[in-house]
Design a protein around this motif. Structure first.
Motif, PDB file in Angstrom:
ATOM      1  N   CYS A 134       0.737  -1.089  -0.343  1.00 40.74           N
ATOM      2  CA  CYS A 134      -0.234  -0.134   0.219  1.00 40.74           C
ATOM      3  C   CYS A 134       0.833   1.094  -0.024  1.00 40.74           C
ATOM      4  CB  CYS A 134      -1.342   0.328   1.015  1.00 40.74           C
ATOM      5  SG  CYS A 134      -0.304  -0.442   2.129  1.00 40.74           S
ATOM      6  N   VAL A 135       2.283   0.827   0.111  1.00 38.48           N
ATOM      7  CA  VAL A 135       3.060   2.277   0.529  1.00 38.48           C
ATOM      8  C   VAL A 135       3.120   2.645  -1.487  1.00 38.48           C
ATOM      9  CG1 VAL A 135       5.481   3.552   0.706  1.00 38.48           C
ATOM     10  CG2 VAL A 135       4.098   2.027   2.493  1.00 38.48           C
ATOM     11  N   VAL A 136       3.313   1.578  -1.905  1.00 39.01           N
ATOM     12  CA  VAL A 136       3.756   1.623  -3.081  1.00 39.01           C
ATOM     13  C   VAL A 136       2.716   2.331  -3.796  1.00 39.01           C
ATOM     14  CG1 VAL A 136       4.661   0.401  -5.154  1.00 39.01           C
ATOM     15  CG2 VAL A 136       5.425  -0.393  -3.417  1.00 39.01           C
ATOM     16  N   HIS A 137       1.506   1.814  -3.864  1.00 35.15           N
ATOM     17  CA  HIS A 137       0.559   2.088  -3.889  1.00 35.15           C
ATOM     18  C   HIS A 137       0.371   3.415  -4.128  1.00 35.15           C
ATOM     19  CE1 HIS A 137      -3.889  -0.022  -4.761  1.00 35.15           C
ATOM     20  NE2 HIS A 137      -4.111   1.462  -4.843  1.00 35.15           N
ATOM     21  N   LYS A 138       0.551   3.906  -2.996  1.00 35.98           N
ATOM     22  CA  LYS A 138       0.506   5.764  -2.382  1.00 35.98           C
ATOM     23  C   LYS A 138       1.408   5.720  -3.529  1.00 35.98           C
ATOM     24  CE  LYS A 138      -1.720   8.769  -0.641  1.00 35.98           C
ATOM     25  NZ  LYS A 138      -2.127   9.293   0.841  1.00 35.98           N
ATOM     26  N   ILE A 139       2.698   6.066  -3.417  1.00 36.96           N
ATOM     27  CA  ILE A 139       3.547   6.655  -4.422  1.00 36.96           C
ATOM     28  C   ILE A 139       3.344   6.543  -5.290  1.00 36.96           C
ATOM     29  CG2 ILE A 139       5.741   6.964  -4.539  1.00 36.96           C
ATOM     30  CD1 ILE A 139       6.783   5.354  -2.558  1.00 36.96           C
ATOM     31  N   VAL A 140       2.185   5.578  -6.580  1.00 37.44           N
ATOM     32  CA  VAL A 140       1.934   5.590  -7.871  1.00 37.44           C
ATOM     33  C   VAL A 140       0.977   6.600  -7.313  1.00 37.44           C
ATOM     34  CG1 VAL A 140       1.097   4.273  -9.261  1.00 37.44           C
ATOM     35  CG2 VAL A 140       2.626   3.171  -7.925  1.00 37.44           C
ATOM     36  N   GLY A 141       0.121   6.741  -6.868  1.00 35.90           N
ATOM     37  CA  GLY A 141      -1.154   7.804  -6.957  1.00 35.90           C
ATOM     38  C   GLY A 141      -0.772   9.480  -6.659  1.00 35.90           C
TER      39      GLY A 141
END
Lengths: 367, 367
Positions: free
Chosen positions: A162-169
Motif C-alpha cells: 500500500c506504500v507503493v500504491h500511494k506513491i504511484v497515486g
C-alpha cells in the motif's frame, strides 16, 4: 573545511554510484524486452545512455537512507529508476514541444527519429521531419508507462504494497498534473509581455516544472524509508519541503547557467535561453532595472531565434552589469536557506550529510 | 428470436448505463480539480463530453459481473473509467499524429487548442497551429497520468490492494507498450507498399492497436471480479482471449465502416480512410484480386489526401465489386466464432448474456 571537503567528495562519489546503478537498472535486457522490435526501445533509452547527473534518483535514495531505513535503500532502487524515467519522458516531450535539437550534447529524440527516417527509410525532408515528431510523441508515452511499471517493481516485502500504491497515486494523480501545468504556463509565458509578468508567477512556474518532482523524490524516498503510506506524516512533509526548496534553487541556478554556461558543459548552444526568450527571474530583474535604451536591446534580442553571437554577448554583459545574475543567485541561496531547517528533525547520518551536500551543490554547481 | 431480441435490447440499455456512469465519474468536480487553472482540464475532458459507446469500460464491467462477483461490479467503476481514459489519451495523441481534425463529429484536441489560441490569445495562424500541437501533447500526457490515478481509486476492500497493483502493472508494463508498438507500425505501414504487406502483419497491427486493450478490459474485469492477482489463471486468460478476438473483429468492422459509413454516423468525413491510405485487410484483398487497370485506380486514389468525391466513390464501388468488404466482414465473423468458445466455462448469468450480445454486436454494428 576538511570535513566539508570530504562531504563534498563523498557526495560526488555517491552521485556517481547512483548514476551507474540507475543506468544499469534501466538498461537491463529484462527492461528493454517490453518494447519489442522496432526502434522505440532504442529511442526510449537514448537519454539514459548519455552521461547525466541523475540528481532526482540520488535525492530519493539519499532521503530513503536518511530516514534510518538503511536496509531499505536497495529496495528503493526501482523507484529511483522510475523517477529518472518520469523526468526523461517529460524531457522527450518538452524537447519536441520546444523544438530543441540537442539534449546532453547529442540530438534530441525527435531529431534521432527524423535522421533515421531520412537515412534508413529514405523519406524526404518533410516526411522525415513529420516522422520524427510523431515517433517522439510515442516514445515519450512509452517512457511514461515505463516509469509507472518501474515504480511497481518495488519489492514487497520489505516495502508494504500500500506504500507503493500511494506513491504511484501521488506521482500520477498530483505530480504529473503539476509538471504539465508548469510546462503549459511556460508555453503561455513565452509570448507574454515580460514586464507584465510578476516574479511570483515565474517562480511558481519553475517550481511546478522542477520543484514538484524534487519534492516527490524526497517524499517517495521518505515513505519507502519509513515504510509509511501516510504522505502527510510531518517527517515526510519536512523532507518534501526541503527538496522542494532545493529544487527551486536548482532551477534558478539552471537559469543562470543558461545565460553564462558554455556549450561544452551545458550540452546546448550558448545563449539558447536568450534566443528562446525563456522567462526567468534574471530577465525580469533586468527589465525592472534597465534604462529605456537598454530595454530596447533586451526587447530586440530576447526571443529572437536568429540573434547573432555579438547580440547575445551584449545581452549577457547587460545582465551582468545590472546585477541580474547576482540577484537570481541570491534568490537561489535564499531558497537553500529556507530548505535546510527542514532537515533538523533527522538524526545525524552519512545520508543526512549527503542531503546537506546536495543543498550546497545546487547553488554552487557550474554544470 | 424474441429472447435474442431482448438480449440485444438489454445490451444497449446496459451500454447506455455504463456510458452515463463512466461519464459522471470522470466529470465529477473532484476529478477536474487535479488540472488546476487553465484549459488543460477542459481539453482533457473534451472527448468524454461527446456521445460515445464507451465499449471498453462496458466490457470490463460485464466481465466483472460475469465472474459471479456481482457485488464487486460497483467497485470496478474506477477501473472502467480508467480504461476509457487510457483509450482517450491514445486518441488525443493519435489524432495529433494523424493530423486528424475531427473526432466524434467535433474538432480534435489539437484543433480546439489551436482555435482558442487564435480566438482568445490572438496568435497568428502559424503560432496557433504550433500552440495546438504543443498543448495536445501535454493534454494526452495529463490524461495518461489520470488513467493510472483512476485505476488506483479502486476501493480496497472489497478488492485486494495487490490485485489493483497487478492490474496497473499489466496496463503500464505490457498493454501501453503494445498499443504504442501498434501505432508505430501503423505509421510505418502508411508508406509501405500495400502489395508487399502480408495480411498477418496488418491483422497483428490492428490487434496491437485495438485487441490488446479489449483483452485488458476483460482481464482487469475478471481479476477484479474474482479478486485475484493471478493474471495467468486459466479462467482469466479465457475471458481475455474472448475479448481479444472480439476486439480484433471490432476493428475489422471499423475498417469496413471506414469505407462505407457516412459522415453523420462516423463523425469523420466519408472516405477519409481511403484518403489517408489506411492499410486494411479490405485494401489488401482488393489489391490481390484486381486487374492492372483497377490496381492503377487504387494506387492513384488511396493515400491521396485531395482525392475527389467521385474518385472515392469509384474506389468504394471497386471494393464492393471485388468482394473485399464481404471478405473482411467474413474475417471479422471468424474472429467472433473463435471468441465465443472461451465463454464456455462461465456459469449462465445476465452478464454472460451481455458478453454474448457484445460479440454479436461487434460485427453487426453500423456505427
Amino acid at each position: 573545511v576538511t570535513s566539508t571537503q570530504t562531504h563534498k567528495e563523498r557526495f560526488f562519489l555517491e552521485l556517481k554510484k547512483t548514476e551507474s546503478m540507475v543506468r544499469d537498472y534501466l538498461l537491463a535486457d529484462r527492461q528493454l524486452e517490453r518494447f519489442g522490435p522496432g526502434h522505440i526501445g532504442e529511442l526510449a533509452t537514448a537519454y539514459i545512455r548519455r552521461p547525466a547527473k541523475r540528481m532526482r534518483p540520488a535525492v530519493l535514495l539519499f532521503t530513503c537512507g536518511a530516514t534510518g531505513g538503511d536496509g531499505r535503500v536497495a529496495a528503493a532502487l526501482p523507484a529511483a529508476a522510475a523517477i529518472e524515467m518520469t523526468h526523461t519522458w517529460t524531457l522527450t516531450h518538452d524537447d519536441l514541444i520546444d523544438r530543441d535539437e540537442k539534449r546532453r550534447g547529442q540530438p534530441t529524440v525527435h531529431v534521432l527519429a527524423q535522421n533515421r527516417a531520412r537515412q534508413e527509410f529514405d523519406y524526404d525532408s518533410e516526411a522525415s521531419y513529420l516522422y520524427g515528431q510523431r515517433i517522439a510523441i510515442l516514445v515519450g508515452d512509452a517512457q511514461h508507462a515505463w516509469s509507472v511499471a518501474l515504480l511497481l517493481e518495488t519489492p514487497c516485502p520489505p516495502v508494504d504494497g500500500c506504500v507503493v500504491h500511494k506513491i504511484v497515486g501521488i506521482l500520477e494523480g498530483q505530480v504529473v498534473p503539476d509538471l504539465i501545468g508548469g510546462e503549459s504556463l511556460d508555453i503561455q509565458y513565452e509570448r507574454a509581455d515580460i514586464e507584465g509578468l510578476p516574479e511570483t508567477d515565474v517562480v511558481r512556474m519553475l517550481w511546478l516544472k522542477t520543484g514538484v518532482l524534487y519534492r516527490f523524490s524526497a517524499v517517495a524516498g521518505a515513505m519507502l524509508g519509513w515504510n509509511t503510506s501516510d504522505a502527510d506524516d510531518p517527517r515526510v512533509r519536512a523532507l518534501g519541503n526541503f527538496a522542494s526548496h532545493c529544487g527551486t534553487a536548482f532551477q534558478l541556478q539552471d537559469d543562470i547557467l543558461g545565460i553564462v554556461g558554455d556549450e561544452k558543459t551545458l550540452g546546448k548552444p550558448v545563449g539558447s535561453d536568450i534566443r528562446e526568450g525563456k522567462r526567468t527571474t534574471i530577465l525580469l530583474h533586468a527589465f525592472a532595472n534597465s534604462l529605456p535604451e537598454e530595454k530596447q536591446l533586451l526587447r530586440r534580442v530576447v526571443g529572437d531565434h536568429s540573434a547573432s553571437a555579438s547580440e547575445i554577448a551584449e545581452v549577457q554583459r547587460l545582465l551582468d552589469r545590472k546585477g541580474s545574475l547576482e540577484y537570481t543567485a541570491r534568490l537561489a541561496r535564499s531558497y537553500v536557506e529556507k530548505a535546510l531547517p527542514h532537515l533538523e528533525g533527522l538524526p545525524s547520518s552519512p545520508y543526512r550529510e549527503l542531503l546537506e551536500a546536495w543543498a550546497a551543490f545546487v547553488v554552487e554547481r557550474t554544470r
